[in-house]
Design an enzyme around this catalytic site. Structure first.
Site, short mmCIF file in Angstrom:
data_model
loop_
_atom_site.label_atom_id
_atom_site.label_comp_id
_atom_site.label_asym_id
_atom_site.label_seq_id
_atom_site.Cartn_x
_atom_site.Cartn_y
_atom_site.Cartn_z
N HIS A 245 1.11 -1.19 0.11
CA HIS A 245 0.28 -0.23 -0.17
C HIS A 245 0.68 1.59 -0.05
O HIS A 245 2.15 1.14 0.98
CB HIS A 245 -0.65 0.11 1.01
CG HIS A 245 -1.39 1.30 1.61
ND1 HIS A 245 -1.28 2.18 2.42
CD2 HIS A 245 -2.66 1.47 0.92
CE1 HIS A 245 -2.08 3.49 2.69
NE2 HIS A 245 -3.19 3.20 1.65
N HIS B 238 2.85 10.78 -6.07
CA HIS B 238 2.74 10.96 -4.15
C HIS B 238 0.87 11.12 -3.53
O HIS B 238 0.30 10.28 -4.09
CB HIS B 238 3.15 12.62 -4.28
CG HIS B 238 1.87 13.62 -4.32
ND1 HIS B 238 1.70 14.08 -3.44
CD2 HIS B 238 0.95 14.12 -5.42
CE1 HIS B 238 0.26 15.12 -3.69
NE2 HIS B 238 0.61 14.65 -5.01
#
EC number: 3.1.4.11
Length: 1501
Positions: A415, A459
């Site tokens: 993740h 990001h």
């Protein structure tokens, strides 16, 4: 520009150039070489120019074949000087030839010693380089390779000897300015040719260095890669030996404080304290003198230190084990070793030749090796090698079927792969993708956003994390995707880009990944099923949104739902760019203070990893209120910051970090909400905002056709009802951990069926801003394939993940159990798979080796010696989750001995994990030392070492036995669990599948730590021994109609059994039936306690402490007859009760017979002896407790003419015979010959007995088995001995034992008793009274009930009740006149009121010796701290239980009532199918203990 590339295949006789310019045999795997000019095609392939004569402008580029990735090692040429030209050429050539995927195999004729030695010598001489840090200023340090070429060191450093990086820990060495640290510096700051980075450790930390010249940089890169390549090619055995040798040398160097190359006695004593060795000073000095062989100079050189360490670390447990299988010789020959491997290690196909090879490989003594013998050193080497590791070596490679659909596999997933820290302000780094892919991860996440200059960036949106280019991410994935294995990688794209930049993304994916995206060659027989990992080898699957089919094919874009966009933060946690950038610093300062507060608070709790912090899930309950407050308008950021300091800094409000952070953002900057708008809410400063009261708007986004076409099998879809059958399997549903947990609780079977046909991905809650991980096990239980974890947060959850996927070669894919792929079951059920066999895991924790001090020890190596204990946890289905621990061993971390058995029952072993943890006991808690987690399926049986993860020498030695069991299993929870049936600590229910619990206060945690930690001088209660209960046995069972047991001579004893025979109530539970006849009870008892054995000490038989009677003392016999109408043959099934007998601390313990009989005779000689565990560990003659699970046969009554028959402990047809008491039987094994119906666990060494058929057993027709008699001495002439055979391999031939006869002679168990009182019927037994609790017990704090809260009361000397858990019986006692107490309360008080003298580890050993005087020396009562209110509650509950029983059965109660919660842990029970006679011993006679089968009256609570 010349280069090295893959060319056409060469002939078999072709050659290459070596370092000296001549051609030699090529490396395997290379098919061609191009260097300088193109080589000639002559007979020997001699090029026009030798490769080593490189021009200064020459650079080399290596392209690795498919499957290894493209390394692209572009190495610029050296400077023009002649010396540097030669050095650089050699370094380049060595690098190219040696670094091919981290592994290289060279031809014997290829001479690289010159290249290697030049690099190694230069590195060992050292180089002064600049170490870059996050700040603008670098550090100048001197870096060098140590003399063993095992560590990279530097100086000066405040870390001293800890300033090092192990070569084993280096993951990658990269050239140039590639790391994130280098990116912070301007391009003109350093020459890229002088820069390189070393990535090391589990967190992939980077060491960024700048060398003085490019040649030195290239030398270091080449040398480090060479060392890494050698380590990767090294087999596990050589690596283990090298690691041990390096550890010894390192330990010696660190102990040599003055640097003179030798150790004085003071330095040795300091070293022993550091190693947690607690030996008497005189013993240390004696070993020091023996090791000091060079004229006794008073110091030890390295070789002498090795000899000293060998003397100190000789393994007593292994020595006794070797004696067991060598017929008590000091070595094992090939046949002994073969028997050990077959019987204990459960190895098949072991030949004498293979055993001889083991001796050749592991025996260090040349003399023993020439004689084909394995001594103690060789045996130790073998057991400590990978062959003796608990992990199955077959699981180091892919061994599962890889041709099933993808939905049938668990897939390891990451993740927010790009982050190195928290979710708010940490750095994003490209090399995180390289790390997780090389760690075996097969599903990585890429969050894509619009970037400047039309370049998409990666990001975490709406946060302060740094940004990296999407192009760099894809290039890294392409480079590292298939280095470790070729199984498919799933690229999870979280697309937040505009259509223009989506097209750029599609272009990068197509151009960089190329054929890896081409799925046209993948064909599946069933179009509705997903392809298999085998079919998708070398492919990358793009997981993302896909345009619907109703959109025109000519359309370049279209709208798709954005509802399934995973991993977005909640609306009130989003910080958009734009105007907020001006206030970034202010917000960042606030966030840092908040996070620091959370981290400091989280450090208080018990933590297995000091770096494992956790921020609890933040409740969104105040969401609407915060939003309403945000609408009041904007104000100055300065005012908000000042006003917010008081409200958020305090600890009690630190959990409101998210809300306060959101509040500041909304007040102080222009925060925009995205498309999702909750009903009744209004967005701030956002055009097109919804009016108040409008419904929630459906989110949509535009998707590019080019990006949509790259998605095929892994289409992202919105979360939908799991009860609806999916139409297509080519889709992936993403669930947050909260949503998935809700589904798992409400619809577990539907969720399991849902995951059989399509993929599902679970991701962490958006409130885990600290990147903490949730528990993945509940979602694996439901069949979820991709359970995404934060790989940057090391800790328990990642350890579980690694253990899960290590079961299939760390390839990232683990096959689900068959029951998860077909059919359904409820994973939350107490019996999820009814009718299927379960596994019983018996773990005997024997000893530990070189356990270090805790990492976060305040005083470090100077701290006090640790007090270790081991905790074992089983993690799987909720019904399988349990946790047990051993006692504490005081002041010994070097070689602690536990000798304790923990038993677990596992319903679905295919998905279960077993976790070993070692703790240091502390008065206010415990300190984490180390852990090792394995998949249940990867555990090997037999004697195994469990090496703690990340530690060189630390291990625990265990014995593993796995057996099949059937029936309904209930874990016994002990006396505490009888009244407080709370959630088990290890169960998933206790933490709601990973959901954080409300945090207790500091005072609560301190109280919990104090109460939960095991006592140093007392064994913790064992809750792992199961009570295996079934319903009433079928009356038509085998043999039930053939042989009928004779009627009981005592009708009074038959009534209760006949009354119960037809009962089917839940309370009428039986211990599980056996398909072969065994005796009614199986218990763990100390069999022999032996002194420490050295090479020159013969085994001594333990002598009884009391006088003997006709050469032996045996328990009083009783007539225990099976009268149940349902079980009346030889197959009559008795109850099985596993019981731990506390180990005695006496040097000369009384003998115990194998049948659990009680050694008799006065106990005055031993009653007063007591030693605590600390003193015991220091006494050389300490006698370890050797336990065996044994079937305690029914004891014959005095009038019975039935001959004695000895039953086998495993329930098989073998017969038991008693060896002399000193013989060693120290093992836990499960007979592989047992059928699936054999439910008895053999917790013993290899069974000692003769294989006899049932027909040859005397007395079989009478339908009963009798227990074997005890021995007080080995000189019993009337006992036929047992000969050595495969069923009893550890039998030694002693002086007084003749050859075993062909037939067993019948003989009575005990002499006839005279002068005792008539036996009362069962329901007329007199119960024993106890005094009220003393005053000292009335001021106790709340806590758990212990065995010391009550004081005994002894009166009378005529009638007695023999009941107990230990080996001592209860003395003659009667109730005080005029006092009538209810029966169950008195039994509870009796069970918890005494402690046996000399056995400080057993809190429930009952009964005084001799005349039973009050307060006799045989008993101890320790003061404790418990509440009197708990006592009253227990007594009240006992009375209520008795009243219920009386209402059900009437006033004529025939025994103590049964508590419906089951038997408390450690208590004994009487099977419903049999009754017993209880003889009353004569006054003044030696103590005789009577009872059912074990000489004890067994009470079921």
């Amino acid at each position: 520009m010349g280069g090295l590339a893959w060319g056409p295949s060469r002939a078999a006789g072709s050659s290459w150039v070596n370092a000296s310019g001549t051609w030699e045999q090529p490396l395997r795997g290379f098919s061609g070489l191009q260097g300088g000019r193109r080589r000639g095609r002559g007979e020997k392939g001699i090029p026009e120019e030798p490769l080593c004569q490189l021009t200064p402008q020459l650079g080399l580029s290596l392209r690795v074949p498919f499957g290894l990735g493209d390394y692209g090692l572009d190495m610029p040429g050296p400077q023009p000087s002649a010396a540097s030209q030669t050095t650089g050429a050699v370094a380049c050539l060595a690098e190219v030839l040696l670094w091919v995927g981290g592994s290289v195999v060279v031809s014997p004729r290829w001479q690289l010693s010159l290249v290697v030695e030049r690099c190694m010598s230069a590195m060992q001489e050292g180089t002064q380089m600049v170490k870059l840090r996050g700040s603008s200023k670098g550090l100048v340090r001197f870096y060098y390779l140590d003399e063993h070429r095992s560590c990279l060191r530097w100086r000066p450093s405040r870390k001293n000897e800890k300033a090092k990086i192990s070569i084993d820990s280096i993951q990658e060495v990269s050239e140039g300015r590639q790391s994130e640290i280098f990116q912070r510096y301007p391009d003109s700051s350093f020459d890229p040719n002088c820069c390189f980075s070393i990535y090391h450790g589990s967190h992939r930390e980077s060491l960024d260095l700048v060398s003085p010249s490019s040649e030195e940089a290239r030398t270091w890169v080449t040398g480090l890669r060479y060392l890494m390549a050698g380590i990767s090619d090294e087999d596990s055995l050589a690596r283990r030996q090298r690691t041990r040798d390096q550890w010894l040398k390192q330990t010696f160097d660190e102990a040599d404080k003055n640097g003179d190359g030798s150790l004085s006695i003071s330095e040795v004593l300091q070293l022993l304290h550091k190693l947690n060795v607690n030996l008497p000073r005189q013993r240390v000095k004696q070993m020091f003198r023996e090791a000091d062989t060079d004229d006794h100079q008073g110091t030890l050189g390295f070789e002498e230190f090795c000899a000293f360490y060998k003397m100190m670390s000789t393994r007593r447990d292994l020595y006794l084990l070797m004696l067991t299988y060598s017929n008590h010789k000091d070595h094992l020959d090939a046949s002994d070793l073969q028997r050990f491997l077959e019987v204990e290690q459960k190895m098949n196909g072991v030949t004498l030749e293979s055993c001889q090879n083991i001796i050749e490989q592991f025996e260090p003594c040349l003399e023993n090796k020439s004689k084909g013998m394995l001594g103690i050193d060789g045996f130790t080497n073998y057991t400590r090698s990978p062959a003796g590791d608990i992990f199955n070596p077959e699981h180091n490679r892919v061994h599962q079927d890889m041709t099933q659909p993808l939905s049938h596999y668990f897939i390891t997933s990451s993740h927010n792969t790009y982050l190195v820290g928290d979710q708010l302000m940490s750095q994003s780094r490209v090399d995180m993708y390289a790390w997780v892919l090389q760690a075996g991860c097969r599903c990585v996440e890429v969050d894509c956003w619009d970037g400047p200059d039309g370049e998409p960036i990666v990001h975490h949106g709406y946060t302060l994390t740094s940004k990296i280019l999407f192009k760099d991410v894809i290039e890294t994935i392409n480079k590292y995707a298939f280095i470790k294995n070729e199984y498919p990688v799933i690229l999870s794209i979280e697309n937040h880009c505009s259509v223009v930049q989506q097209k750029k993304m599609a272009q990068y994916l197509t151009d960089i990944l190329g054929d890896k995206l081409d799925l046209s060659s993948v064909s599946s027989e069933d179009a509705t099923m997903l392809p298999s990992p085998q079919m998708l080898k070398g492919k990358i699957l793009v997981k993302g949104k896909k345009l619907p089919a109703n959109i025109s094919e000519d359309a370049e874009e279209g709208e798709v739902s954005d509802e399934d966009s995973a991993d977005e933060m909640e609306d009130d946690c989003k910080l958009l760019n734009g105007d907020a950038s001006t206030n970034r610093k202010r917000v960042e300062n606030i966030a840092k203070k908040k996070l620091d507060s959370l981290i400091k608070e989280s450090k208080i709790r018990d933590c297995e990893d000091p770096n494992d912090f956790s921020v609890s899930t933040l409740s969104p309950s105040g969401k609407l209120g915060r939003k309403a407050e945000a609408k009041k308008g904007q104000s100055k950021v300065e005012e908000d910051v000042e006003a917010g300091e008081d409200s958020g800094v305090s600890r009690q409000n630190s959990r409101l970090f998210m809300s306060s952070f959101s509040k500041r953002k909304k007040k102080g900057s222009k925060i925009k909400k995205v498309a999702s708008v909750e009903e009744g809410d209004e967005t701030l400063d956002s055009p097109g905002s919804q009016s108040r009261g409008t419904a929630r708007q459906k989110k949509t986004m535009k998707l590019s056709r080019a990006l949509s076409d790259l998605v095929k099998y892994t289409k992202s879809v919105g979360t939908h009802d799991v009860e609806i059958e999916v139409v297509s399997s080519w889709q992936v549903s993403s669930f947050s951990e909260t949503k998935a947990h809700q589904i798992l609780q409400q619809k577990p079977t539907q969720y399991l069926r849902f995951n059989q046909h399509q993929l599902s991905r679970i991701y962490p809650s958006s409130y885990r801003v600290d990147s903490s991980n949730y528990n993945p096990q509940p979602f694996w239980n439901a069949g979820c394939q991709m359970v995404a974890l934060n790989y940057q947060s090391e800790g328990r959850m990642l350890q579980l993940n690694r253990a899960k996927f290590s079961a299939n070669g760390d390839c990232g894919y683990v096959l689900k159990p068959q029951c998860m792929c077909q059919g359904v079951f409820n994973p939350n059920s107490e019996d999820p798979l009814p009718g299927q066999l379960k596994k019983q895991l018996a773990l005997r924790i024997i000893s530990g080796q070189q356990l270090p001090k805790p990492r976060d020890s305040v005083l470090g190596d100077r701290g006090e010696i640790i007090d270790p204990f081991v905790e074992v946890e089983v993690i799987g289905l909720p019904v399988d989750c349990s946790k047990e621990q051993t006692r504490v061993v005081d002041d010994n971390g070097f070689n602690p001995m536990w000798e304790e058995t923990l038993v677990f029952t596992v319903h679905m072993p295919e998905i279960a994990l077993v976790r070993f943890l070692v703790w240091d006991h502390d008065p206010i808690g415990r300190d984490f030392i180390g852990q090792r987690t394995l998949a249940f399926s990867s555990i090997m049986p037999g004697y195994r070492h469990v090496y703690l993860e990340g530690m060189e020498e630390a291990s625990i030695f265990v014995h593993v036995a796995v057996s099949d069991i059937s029936g309904k299993v209930k874990q016994t929870l002990g006396l505490k669990g009888l009244f407080l049936r709370g959630t088990k600590p290890g169960s998933l229910d206790s933490h709601a599948a990973g959901q954080p619990l409300p945090r207790p206060s500091v005072s609560q945690r301190l109280l919990r730590r104090t109460a939960s930690a095991p006592t140093k001088s007392q064994k913790p209660s064992r809750k792992g021994f199961p009570e295996l209960a079934l319903g009433t046995q079928d009356a038509g069972s085998e043999g039930a109609a053939d042989d009928v047991a004779p009627s009981s001579p005592n009708p009074a004893l038959e009534a209760p059994t006949q009354e119960r025979s037809g009962s089917s109530s839940p309370r009428d539970t039986r211990l599980f039936p056996l398909q072969r006849p065994i005796s009614p009870l199986c218990s763990l008892e100390p069999i022999a306690e032996e002194p420490a054995l050295g090479p020159g000490l013969p085994l001594q038989a333990a002598a009884p402490t009391g006088p003997s009677q006709e050469g032996s003392q045996c328990p009083v016999g009783l007539g225990a007859k099976v009268t149940s109408s349902q079980q009346t043959s030889l197959g009559a099934f008795g109850t099985l009760q596993l019981r731990i007998g506390g180990g005695r601390e006496n040097e000369e313990p009384p003998l115990r017979p194998h049948n659990g009989g009680i050694s008799s005779g006065p106990r005055e000689g031993t009653s007063g002896r007591q030693t605590d565990s600390k003193s015991r560990s220091r006494v050389p003659g300490h006698l370890p407790v050797v336990r065996r699970a044994k079937s305690e046969g029914q004891v014959l009554s005095e009038l019975s003419p039935t001959p004695a028959v000895y039953s086998d402990a495993t329930g098989t047809d073998r017969l038991w015979q008693r060896l002399e008491p000193g013989s060693h039987r120290d093992s836990v094994s499960s007979s592989s010959s047992m059928s699936s119906n054999d439910t008895v666990i053999d917790l013993s060494l290899p069974s000692l007995g003769l294989c006899r058929s049932r027909e040859s057993i005397p007395g079989v027709s009478l339908g009963r088995l009798t227990s074997r008699p005890c021995l007080a001495s080995a000189a019993r002439p009337d006992l036929p001995p047992v000969t050595k055979s495969k069923s009893n391999p550890n039998l030694r031939v002693a002086g007084g034992l003749p050859t075993a006869p062909d037939e067993l002679q019948p003989r009575p168990l005990a002499p006839r008793l005279t002068g005792h009182h008539p036996r009362p019927p069962w329901h007329h037994l007199t119960l024993v009274g106890l005094r009220d609790c003393p005053v000292s017990a009335k001021s106790k704090s709340l806590g758990d009930l212990t065995a010391d809260d009550f004081a005994p009361s002894f009166q009378g000397s005529t009638s007695s009740l023999s009941c107990g858990l230990g080996s001592l019986g209860v003395a003659h006692q009667v109730l005080e006149p005029g006092i009538r107490r209810d029966a169950l309360t008195e039994q509870l008080r009796w069970l918890t009121g005494f402690q046996q003298a000399g056995d400080i580890t057993s809190p429930t050993s009952l009964g005084p010796a001799g005349d039973g005087s009050v307060g006799g020396p045989s008993f101890l009562r320790r003061s404790s701290s418990r509440s009197q209110s708990r006592v009253r509650a227990i007594a009240s509950r006992a009375r209520q239980a008795q009243e219920r029983q009386q209402r059900l059965r009437g006033q004529d109660s025939r025994g103590p009532p049964e508590e419906e919660r089951g038997t408390p842990e450690g208590a004994c029970s009487v099977g419903h199918e049999g009754c017993v006679d209880v003889p009353m011993p004569a006054k003044g006679a030696p103590e005789q203990v009577c009872g059912a089968a074990d000489g004890q009256l067994l009470l079921r609570l």
